[in-house]
Design an enzyme around this catalytic site. Structure first.
Site, PDB file in Angstrom:
ATOM      1  CB  THR A 151      -0.860  -0.032   1.288  1.00 50.87           C
ATOM      2  OG1 THR A 151      -1.809  -1.056   1.126  1.00 50.87           O
ATOM      3  CG2 THR A 151      -1.548   1.286   1.574  1.00 50.87           C
ATOM      4  NE  ARG A 179      -8.837  -7.426   3.179  1.00 51.61           N
ATOM      5  CZ  ARG A 179      -7.770  -6.636   3.239  1.00 51.61           C
ATOM      6  NH1 ARG A 179      -7.415  -5.926   2.184  1.00 51.61           N
ATOM      7  NH2 ARG A 179      -7.064  -6.555   4.329  1.00 51.61           N
ATOM      8  CB  VAL A 180     -13.202  -2.977   2.423  1.00 41.55           C
ATOM      9  CG1 VAL A 180     -12.647  -1.602   2.735  1.00 41.55           C
ATOM     10  CG2 VAL A 180     -14.102  -2.923   1.190  1.00 41.55           C
ATOM     11  N   GLY A 181      -9.956  -3.455   3.271  1.00 39.52           N
ATOM     12  CA  GLY A 181      -8.995  -3.427   4.377  1.00 39.52           C
ATOM     13  C   GLY A 181      -9.054  -2.134   5.155  1.00 39.52           C
ATOM     14  CG  ASP A 182      -5.362  -0.888   6.843  1.00 39.57           C
ATOM     15  OD1 ASP A 182      -5.304  -1.657   5.862  1.00 39.57           O
ATOM     16  OD2 ASP A 182      -4.396  -0.224   7.228  1.00 39.57           O
ATOM     17  N   GLY A 203      -0.067  -2.782   5.668  1.00 39.87           N
ATOM     18  CA  GLY A 203       0.102  -4.064   6.356  1.00 39.87           C
ATOM     19  C   GLY A 203      -1.196  -4.841   6.372  1.00 39.87           C
TER      20      GLY A 203
HETATM   21  N1  ASP Z   1      -3.311  -2.544   4.320  1.00 37.20           N
HETATM   22  C1  ASP Z   1      -3.737  -3.029   3.035  1.00 37.20           C
HETATM   23  C2  ASP Z   1      -5.014  -3.794   3.205  1.00 37.20           C
HETATM   24  O1  ASP Z   1      -5.134  -4.539   4.144  1.00 37.20           O
HETATM   25  C3  ASP Z   1      -2.744  -3.917   2.370  1.00 37.20           C
HETATM   26  C4  ASP Z   1      -1.336  -3.421   2.298  1.00 37.20           C
HETATM   27  O2  ASP Z   1      -0.926  -2.578   3.071  1.00 37.20           O
HETATM   28  O3  ASP Z   1      -0.607  -3.881   1.432  1.00 37.20           O
HETATM   29  O4  ASP Z   1      -5.870  -3.698   2.352  1.00 37.20           O
END
Ligand code: ASP
Length: 281
Positions: A151, A179-182, A203
């Protein structure tokens, strides 16, 4: 972990330099922190090596679903998008949600909306690169979750002392569709508040959401009076390392102190100190 070749390290450094120069150029000409972080992230979204925009990590079915957010520490306003497929630069779309709508987070915003805000639209194929399709095939063949992050994010403090953060991603390679992350979740992957800190994270998104990582750092500063360095160290230890999660973040406080922290083996970053540009690769 696989070592980066000198050649790919140089490619990453070129990308980081473009981003650093774009962001610092905005600040040098008197622009604000929000526009600076968006300009920096735009460069990384356009660069195929980074996990955002063109060259983003792909979902299990080989598509790009892009997440991004922006937060303005001066106003406390924020904008975010999840599962975006039409805006060439997701970070600009997130900024427009903040500046042009009454909302904070839009899911799968339409191409019409993107165009109506005078932002460039592209076909969803624009984001998909051969390298990411190969990565997806490798992950699916080996069923390994390794080396899936990347990211991009930026934090900045402008000449008025205001701070901002922006984050942009394709998420985790091989993630389930939807799916949705942070990254588009304010407080988890992105946070900014003048007087405290601006934070952008990368992360394992689920851990960052559970630990409300970006806000946890600001809260330690706000309620405990911690400095940025101490707040970051404690949050990374308690919310990530202790829970077996990996990742990292970039942060700046209102005095312009920069902290880059990660418990993952590596994290790339560029920032300036009194000696000039520092490149961490
Ligand atoms: N933090 C991002 C997510 O979980 C992934 C990443 O940082 O590579 O969607």
């Amino acid at each position: 972990m696989q070592e980066l070749s000198a050649e790919s390290r140089a490619d990453f450094e070129r990308g980081l330099t473009l981003a650093y120069e774009a962001g610092s150029g905005v600040l040098a000409s008197g622009g604000n922190a929000v526009d600076a972080v968006c300009a920096a992230v735009e460069q990384l979204e356009n660069h195929p090596l980074f996990n955002a925009g063109h060259g983003a990590a792909l979902t299990a079915d080989g598509r790009a679903e892009l997440d991004s957010s922006v937060m303005d520490g001066a106003t406390g306003l924020a904008g975010a998008i999840a599962a975006s497929k039409h805006a060439k630069n997701p970070v600009f779309l997130a900024r427009s949600v903040m500046q042009r709508s009454a909302h904070l987070l839009l899911v799968d915003p339409s191409a019409d909306l993107v165009a109506s805000w005078d932002l460039e639209t592209v076909s969803p194929d624009y984001f998909v690169t051969g390298a990411r399709l190969e990565q997806l095939a490798r992950i699916r063949a080996l069923e390994v979750p390794a080396a899936r992050h990347g990211t991009v994010g930026a934090v900045a403090r402008d000449s008025r002392g205001s701070i901002a953060a922006a984050t942009s991603t394709g998420g985790m390679a091989n993630q389930h569709e939807g799916r949705v992350g942070d990254s588009p979740i304010i407080g988890a992957g992105t946070y900014a508040r003048d007087g405290l800190a601006a934070v952008s994270c990368t992360g394992e998104g689920e851990a960052f959401i559970r630990g409300v990582v970006a806000y946890d750092i600001a809260a330690r500063m706000r309620y405990l009076g911690s400095g940025l360095g101490e707040a970051v160290t404690t949050t990374v230890e308690t919310e990530l390392t202790a829970k077996g999660a990996s990742g990292g973040l970039v942060a700046v406080d209102s005095d312009g102190r920069v902290v880059v922290a990660h418990n993952s083996p590596t994290m790339f970053a560029a920032f300036a100190n009194e000696n000039g540009i520092v490149m961490l690769t």
